[in-house]
Design an enzyme around this catalytic site. Structure first.
Site, PDB file in Angstrom:
ATOM      1  N   HIS A  79       5.700  -0.717  -2.769  1.00 34.05           N
ATOM      2  CA  HIS A  79       5.270  -0.004  -3.985  1.00 34.05           C
ATOM      3  C   HIS A  79       5.386   1.506  -3.840  1.00 34.05           C
ATOM      4  CE1 HIS A  79       2.777  -3.725  -5.436  1.00 34.05           C
ATOM      5  NE2 HIS A  79       4.056  -3.840  -5.707  1.00 34.05           N
ATOM      6  N   ASN A 101       0.824  -1.206   0.000  1.00 31.85           N
ATOM      7  CA  ASN A 101       0.000   0.000   0.000  1.00 31.85           C
ATOM      8  C   ASN A 101       0.861   1.260   0.000  1.00 31.85           C
ATOM      9  OD1 ASN A 101      -2.006  -1.850   0.210  1.00 31.85           O
ATOM     10  ND2 ASN A 101      -2.409  -1.524   2.381  1.00 31.85           N
TER      11      ASN A 101
HETATM   12  P1  OAD Z   1      -6.237  -6.162  -4.463  1.00 38.75           P
HETATM   13  O1  OAD Z   1      -7.254  -5.134  -4.744  1.00 38.75           O
HETATM   14  O2  OAD Z   1      -5.731  -6.983  -5.595  1.00 38.75           O
HETATM   15  O3  OAD Z   1      -6.786  -7.191  -3.374  1.00 38.75           O
HETATM   16  C1  OAD Z   1      -7.392  -6.748  -2.195  1.00 38.75           C
HETATM   17  C2  OAD Z   1      -7.669  -7.940  -1.327  1.00 38.75           C
HETATM   18  O4  OAD Z   1      -8.228  -7.454  -0.107  1.00 38.75           O
HETATM   19  C3  OAD Z   1      -8.661  -8.954  -1.902  1.00 38.75           C
HETATM   20  O5  OAD Z   1      -8.129 -10.268  -1.772  1.00 38.75           O
HETATM   21  C4  OAD Z   1      -9.905  -8.784  -1.012  1.00 38.75           C
HETATM   22  O6  OAD Z   1     -10.616 -10.009  -0.830  1.00 38.75           O
HETATM   23  C5  OAD Z   1      -9.281  -8.315   0.286  1.00 38.75           C
HETATM   24  N1  OAD Z   1     -10.169  -7.547   1.182  1.00 38.75           N
HETATM   25  C6  OAD Z   1     -11.268  -6.814   0.898  1.00 38.75           C
HETATM   26  N2  OAD Z   1     -11.779  -6.268   2.000  1.00 38.75           N
HETATM   27  C7  OAD Z   1     -10.986  -6.656   3.035  1.00 38.75           C
HETATM   28  C8  OAD Z   1     -10.988  -6.427   4.454  1.00 38.75           C
HETATM   29  N3  OAD Z   1     -11.913  -5.669   5.049  1.00 38.75           N
HETATM   30  N4  OAD Z   1     -10.006  -6.998   5.179  1.00 38.75           N
HETATM   31  C9  OAD Z   1      -9.055  -7.774   4.604  1.00 38.75           C
HETATM   32  N5  OAD Z   1      -9.008  -8.026   3.276  1.00 38.75           N
HETATM   33  C10 OAD Z   1      -9.958  -7.475   2.502  1.00 38.75           C
HETATM   34  O7  OAD Z   1      -5.042  -5.420  -3.679  1.00 38.75           O
HETATM   35  P2  OAD Z   1      -3.520  -5.842  -3.532  1.00 38.75           P
HETATM   36  O8  OAD Z   1      -3.372  -7.302  -3.353  1.00 38.75           O
HETATM   37  O9  OAD Z   1      -2.932  -4.944  -2.516  1.00 38.75           O
HETATM   38  O10 OAD Z   1       0.004  -2.191  -7.307  1.00 38.75           O
HETATM   39  O11 OAD Z   1      -2.970  -5.442  -4.955  1.00 38.75           O
HETATM   40  C11 OAD Z   1      -1.602  -5.539  -5.213  1.00 38.75           C
HETATM   41  C12 OAD Z   1      -1.158  -4.432  -6.105  1.00 38.75           C
HETATM   42  O12 OAD Z   1      -1.992  -4.378  -7.262  1.00 38.75           O
HETATM   43  C13 OAD Z   1      -1.299  -3.045  -5.525  1.00 38.75           C
HETATM   44  O13 OAD Z   1      -0.238  -2.686  -4.671  1.00 38.75           O
HETATM   45  C14 OAD Z   1      -1.315  -2.193  -6.752  1.00 38.75           C
HETATM   46  C15 OAD Z   1      -2.272  -3.004  -7.575  1.00 38.75           C
HETATM   47  O14 OAD Z   1      -2.197  -2.857  -8.940  1.00 38.75           O
HETATM   48  C16 OAD Z   1       0.424  -1.174  -8.034  1.00 38.75           C
HETATM   49  O15 OAD Z   1      -0.271  -0.208  -8.262  1.00 38.75           O
HETATM   50  C17 OAD Z   1       1.829  -1.332  -8.551  1.00 38.75           C
END
Ligand code: OAD
Length: 251
Positions: free
Chosen positions: A123, A106
């Protein structure tokens, strides 16, 4: 005892015994702070095409468009966001001496706002602007956004100090993260879909080196069936609160 409750007990026991714990967090941990994730229902990439606005080629081709479509909106969201129980729970585990480092994908700065001392911003950070030409960096708050994109003192455009698609991760941060993953006994994987490399590979490194992988997410992910040892299906704030309360009792 419910199934989730007994899994939280198992996770608490593993955390309480760990000398070296590491957390890997993603957008999901900040959902309860009012910041939408990237993927899935209501996610940012549903509203805008990341290849059109979040790729380095897009920024270089049309910085003004990327500022208006992506950076301004994220900046506004982050300005008012406060940490939630997910972030404060990780800080508490650090205070208890059980968590060494938070590696976060994040760019919202909420782990630092919650008081975590050792945060790797894998990131980058949206709170910092850097020049697209010279090495100058500025605090986002200190730059008047009267002109978009804002300008560096050297006259070139500024951009947030975040990693865009098509850009490499800082080698030093990558190496330190991989080393921490290889050495930890417990890795807490909180709120990430684990779909973006190289961050998504860190739990695999940890697992191969014998760590217990504890995943916290309301939905199963790429890791759930093959990599995670304990999956706590639920929102980060609620689950972390319960987990930390039980860990504290075991200390
Ligand atoms: P994602 O948007 O891909 O995934 C978010 C995750 O959070 C999902 O698995 C949801 O199920 C989960 N989620 C939703 N609500 C939640 C809650 N209340 N508590 C816990 N989990 C919850 O986000 P990231 O995995 O962070 O990169 O994405 C990785 C990267 O993709 C980001 O850093 C960004 C993006 O493109 C760049 O911009 C380079």
């Amino acid at each position: 005892m419910t199934h989730l409750s007994s899994l939280i007990d198992q996770a608490a026991t593993a955390c309480a015994q760990a000398k070296r714990g590491v957390a890997l967090t993603g957008a999901g941990i900040s959902v309860e702070s009012g910041i939408p994730p990237f993927r899935g229902k209501g996610g940012l990439w549903e509203k805008i095409d990341p290849m059109k606005y979040a790729h380095i080629d897009a920024l270089e081709a049309d910085p003004e468009e990327v500022w208006r479509m992506l950076f301004m909106g994220i900046g506004e969201l982050l300005r008012h966001a406060a940490p939630n129980a997910g972030h404060t729970g990780l800080r508490r585990l650090e205070e208890l001496g059980l968590l060494q480092t938070v590696i976060t994908q994040n760019v919202d700065g909420l782990h630092q706002k919650a008081g975590s001392q050792d945060v790797i911003e894998f990131h980058g950070s949206h709170a910092v602007l850097r020049c697209m030409r010279c090495p100058q960096r500025y605090d986002w708050q200190a730059v008047p956004l009267t002109m978009i994109p804002p300008l560096c003192a050297c006259g070139a455009y500024l951009r947030p100090d975040v990693i865009m698609f098509g850009e490499p991760i800082d080698v030093g941060l990558l190496q330190r993260s991989q080393m921490l993953a290889a050495q930890c006994e417990v890795m807490l994987v909180v709120g990430t879909s684990a779909t973006v490399q190289p961050a998504a590979y860190l739990p695999v490194i940890a697992k191969r080196n014998g760590a217990c992988i504890i995943e916290i997410n309301p939905e199963p992910t790429e890791l759930t069936h093959h990599i995670s040892d304990i999956t706590l299906l639920g929102p980060a704030g609620k689950v972390m609160d319960e987990l930390v309360a039980r860990v504290a009792k075991l200390r």
